[in-house]
Design a protein around this motif. Structure first.
Motif, mmCIF file in Angstrom:
data_model
loop_
_atom_site.group_PDB
_atom_site.id
_atom_site.type_symbol
_atom_site.label_atom_id
_atom_site.label_comp_id
_atom_site.label_asym_id
_atom_site.label_seq_id
_atom_site.Cartn_x
_atom_site.Cartn_y
_atom_site.Cartn_z
ATOM 1 N N ALA A 116 0.839 -1.211 0.000
ATOM 2 C CA ALA A 116 0.000 0.000 0.000
ATOM 3 C C ALA A 116 0.865 1.247 0.000
ATOM 4 O O ALA A 116 0.585 2.214 -0.724
ATOM 5 C CB ALA A 116 -0.936 -0.015 1.197
ATOM 6 N N ALA B 246 -4.286 6.705 -2.459
ATOM 7 C CA ALA B 246 -4.716 5.643 -1.546
ATOM 8 C C ALA B 246 -6.081 5.095 -1.956
ATOM 9 O O ALA B 246 -6.317 3.878 -1.878
ATOM 10 C CB ALA B 246 -4.750 6.161 -0.114
ATOM 11 N N TRP C 106 -5.578 2.759 -4.864
ATOM 12 C CA TRP C 106 -5.028 1.485 -4.378
ATOM 13 C C TRP C 106 -6.142 0.632 -3.774
ATOM 14 O O TRP C 106 -6.220 -0.565 -4.046
ATOM 15 C CB TRP C 106 -3.907 1.712 -3.375
ATOM 16 C CG TRP C 106 -3.491 0.449 -2.683
ATOM 17 C CD1 TRP C 106 -3.724 0.104 -1.383
ATOM 18 C CD2 TRP C 106 -2.796 -0.667 -3.251
ATOM 19 N NE1 TRP C 106 -3.208 -1.138 -1.117
ATOM 20 C CE2 TRP C 106 -2.638 -1.636 -2.246
ATOM 21 C CE3 TRP C 106 -2.286 -0.935 -4.516
ATOM 22 C CZ2 TRP C 106 -1.988 -2.852 -2.465
ATOM 23 C CZ3 TRP C 106 -1.643 -2.148 -4.733
ATOM 24 C CH2 TRP C 106 -1.501 -3.086 -3.715
ATOM 25 N N GLN C 107 -7.001 1.225 -2.974
ATOM 26 C CA GLN C 107 -8.095 0.474 -2.359
ATOM 27 C C GLN C 107 -9.032 -0.103 -3.412
ATOM 28 O O GLN C 107 -9.482 -1.246 -3.290
ATOM 29 C CB GLN C 107 -8.868 1.357 -1.369
ATOM 30 C CG GLN C 107 -8.112 1.607 -0.088
ATOM 31 C CD GLN C 107 -7.708 0.318 0.607
ATOM 32 O OE1 GLN C 107 -8.497 -0.605 0.767
ATOM 33 N NE2 GLN C 107 -6.444 0.231 0.996
#
Length: 108
Positions: free
Chosen positions: A27, A51, A54-55
């Motif tokens: 992450a 982020a 990425w999620q």
């Protein structure tokens, strides 16, 4: 298996290029490579947006036991080249039933 996944994404299939990493480090690497370009360290998008991307990516593997591999470590500017580009960093995700790749390349 790792070599097959790398090859499927046109990356080097030499196992020594990749190091196993934990999901938390994956992450961190993902946010870093989505947030700033590799050549000039210029912001591409906010860390929060990186982020979120990425999620969204990692949700594609929901319910699978995953292994993560990268050609770099979080926060370190060294890497093992996996492409012919001047700079490249990324993450290979190897799951039980599917695999994925988040990889960036940059030129100087």
């Amino acid at each position: 298996m790792l070599e097959d996944v790398a090859r499927a994404f046109d990356l080097s299939d030499e196992a020594e290029v990749y190091i196993p990493i934990e999901e938390s480090e994956a992450a961190s690497i993902a946010v870093g490579i989505l947030n700033r370009d590799l050549a000039y360290d210029t912001e591409i998008m906010s860390p929060a947006r990186a982020a979120a991307f990425w999620q969204q990516f990692i949700q594609l593997f929901d319910g699978q036991r995953l292994c993560f591999f990268s050609n770099c470590r979080a926060g370190v500017h060294q890497w093992n080249p996996a492409t012919n580009s001047t700079f490249d960093k990324g993450i290979l995700v190897v799951g039980e039933s599917s695999s994925g790749c988040l990889w960036v390349e940059d030129e100087d």
